[in-house]
Design a protein around this motif. Sequence first.
Motif, PDB file in Angstrom:
ATOM      1  N   GLU A  81       0.837  -1.213   0.000  1.00  0.00           N
ATOM      2  CA  GLU A  81       0.000   0.000   0.000  1.00  0.00           C
ATOM      3  C   GLU A  81       0.869   1.258   0.000  1.00  0.00           C
ATOM      4  O   GLU A  81       0.562   2.238  -0.678  1.00  0.00           O
ATOM      5  N   GLN A  82       1.974   1.191   0.743  1.00  0.00           N
ATOM      6  CA  GLN A  82       2.867   2.372   0.800  1.00  0.00           C
ATOM      7  C   GLN A  82       3.568   2.630  -0.537  1.00  0.00           C
ATOM      8  O   GLN A  82       3.927   3.754  -0.852  1.00  0.00           O
ATOM      9  N   LYS A  83       3.762   1.554  -1.324  1.00  0.00           N
ATOM     10  CA  LYS A  83       4.533   1.695  -2.569  1.00  0.00           C
ATOM     11  C   LYS A  83       3.670   2.005  -3.792  1.00  0.00           C
ATOM     12  O   LYS A  83       4.210   2.267  -4.863  1.00  0.00           O
ATOM     13  N   ILE A  84       2.346   1.893  -3.653  1.00  0.00           N
ATOM     14  CA  ILE A  84       1.485   2.171  -4.812  1.00  0.00           C
ATOM     15  C   ILE A  84       1.534   3.675  -5.104  1.00  0.00           C
ATOM     16  O   ILE A  84       1.238   4.493  -4.229  1.00  0.00           O
ATOM     17  N   VAL A  85       1.926   3.996  -6.331  1.00  0.00           N
ATOM     18  CA  VAL A  85       2.197   5.398  -6.660  1.00  0.00           C
ATOM     19  C   VAL A  85       0.907   6.173  -6.955  1.00  0.00           C
ATOM     20  O   VAL A  85       0.655   7.229  -6.387  1.00  0.00           O
ATOM     21  N   SER A  86       0.063   5.612  -7.837  1.00  0.00           N
ATOM     22  CA  SER A  86      -1.112   6.363  -8.279  1.00  0.00           C
ATOM     23  C   SER A  86      -2.184   6.417  -7.192  1.00  0.00           C
ATOM     24  O   SER A  86      -2.590   5.375  -6.665  1.00  0.00           O
ATOM     25  N   PRO A  87      -2.683   7.608  -6.854  1.00  0.00           N
ATOM     26  CA  PRO A  87      -3.767   7.693  -5.862  1.00  0.00           C
ATOM     27  C   PRO A  87      -4.994   6.918  -6.320  1.00  0.00           C
ATOM     28  O   PRO A  87      -5.749   6.394  -5.504  1.00  0.00           O
ATOM     29  N   LEU A  88      -5.177   6.807  -7.652  1.00  0.00           N
ATOM     30  CA  LEU A  88      -6.353   6.101  -8.188  1.00  0.00           C
ATOM     31  C   LEU A  88      -6.288   4.601  -7.925  1.00  0.00           C
ATOM     32  O   LEU A  88      -7.290   3.905  -7.921  1.00  0.00           O
ATOM     33  N   ALA A  89      -5.062   4.067  -7.731  1.00  0.00           N
ATOM     34  CA  ALA A  89      -4.902   2.620  -7.546  1.00  0.00           C
ATOM     35  C   ALA A  89      -4.879   2.230  -6.078  1.00  0.00           C
ATOM     36  O   ALA A  89      -4.812   1.058  -5.736  1.00  0.00           O
ATOM     37  N   ARG A  90      -4.947   3.239  -5.196  1.00  0.00           N
ATOM     38  CA  ARG A  90      -4.700   2.939  -3.777  1.00  0.00           C
ATOM     39  C   ARG A  90      -5.842   2.245  -3.056  1.00  0.00           C
ATOM     40  O   ARG A  90      -5.638   1.683  -1.987  1.00  0.00           O
ATOM     41  N   ASP A  91      -7.053   2.274  -3.616  1.00  0.00           N
ATOM     42  CA  ASP A  91      -8.160   1.656  -2.888  1.00  0.00           C
ATOM     43  C   ASP A  91      -8.286   0.163  -3.189  1.00  0.00           C
ATOM     44  O   ASP A  91      -9.343  -0.429  -3.042  1.00  0.00           O
TER      45      ASP A  91
END
Length: 403
Positions: free
Chosen positions: A365-375
């Motif tokens: 979760e910490q490494k996911i760059v795009s805010p759109l992919a975080r959920d």
Amino acid sequence: MNKIIVTGNTKIREDHKRIILNFIRKHKTVSRTDIYKMTHISKPTVTRIIEDLLASKVIRESGLGDAGIGRRPVNLELNASAYYAIGVNISKRALNIHMVDLSMNVVGRKTVSLNFICNNEQFIETLIKAIKELINESRIDFNRILGIGVGARGMVNYQKGIIVDFSPSRTLHNITIKEHLENEFKLKVFLDNNAHTRVLGEYWYGYGIGYKDVVYIICNEGIGCGVITEGRIVRGKNNATQGLGHMKVDINGRQCSCGSFGCIESQCSTEAIEEIAKEGLRRGRKSILTERVDRDYESLNYKIICQCAEEGDLFSLQLLEEAARYLSTGISNLVGVFNPEIIILSGTLFDASDFFYQTVVKMTEQKIVSPLARDVLFKKRRISDNLYEAGAATMVFRDFFKD
Ligand SMILES: [Zn+2]
């Protein structure tokens, strides 16, 4: 015999029947009105087909639904025990075979060791014998069995139904699974890589229900993944995508069985973690692991490392955190490429340690760059769950419902 009765015997009628059956399967409980409104098949055709399906006991009536105003409609649902499929999972050391009904309820199972299998003939013989025994023991009317779905490790030619390369260390290549099983049982047979069969099983019957973009990750001695985007399995020209296992996460990393360096598999498979632990202990790292294995480092295994981590052993905790760091890098790269709604994590790596699972999820979760992919949602599938081994049967149902 309870096969579907096809009166009129036209292709259109058969297609309509599959559409209606699949609609009932997907919506669990529906009325006749729901069916003709949603499928756009004419009312008389729906009525006729429903009568056929009720007569052949493929569906059944299940009480009354809500009407709003007027007479309450009769609900219809799939009769799960109308048909069955056999799901075979072939791992490095064992065959796991399940007989499941249309709702993926397990009605029989069998596990057979592959440790003493040396050639293709023995392999096929063992598989056929085990399936025959399962059919006999589960006492299912053979006419109700729709087919056999096989998920296998290694490289698989799914169109021809051949396991191309089962295990490089054994003389098991080009095993013609589909041909042999079809000849023997006169049933439809489907074969695919078990990362694909597992993600398909989840998509139909497990955590993937209701999602279109699903990633499934298996972490054992090897590391693999199956991906569904927009409802379809992602595969390359020869079904030879290396998936996650050989994704490079450290250019200066350990050498992998594939010859390359710093693959996920060489950094954080159970075997890799065990090797890294042994090297550390031999160099004199202080850890309760030493006394736990009585200085016999060869007997060290991943489960012992997890137990010691749970007891607060610093070296064991560092081993798991380091492995989680590499794995989460790979998973976050996958998220960047496929933007999944849900990621299902399975295999010994997660089963043996909830700390490891939680750490991988947090680091990813910490490494996911795009805010759109975080959920993205994470779920753990346990090895002891039926779906882990039986999911291959889904290929049979997918063919039956023409989905
Ligand atoms: Zn590799």
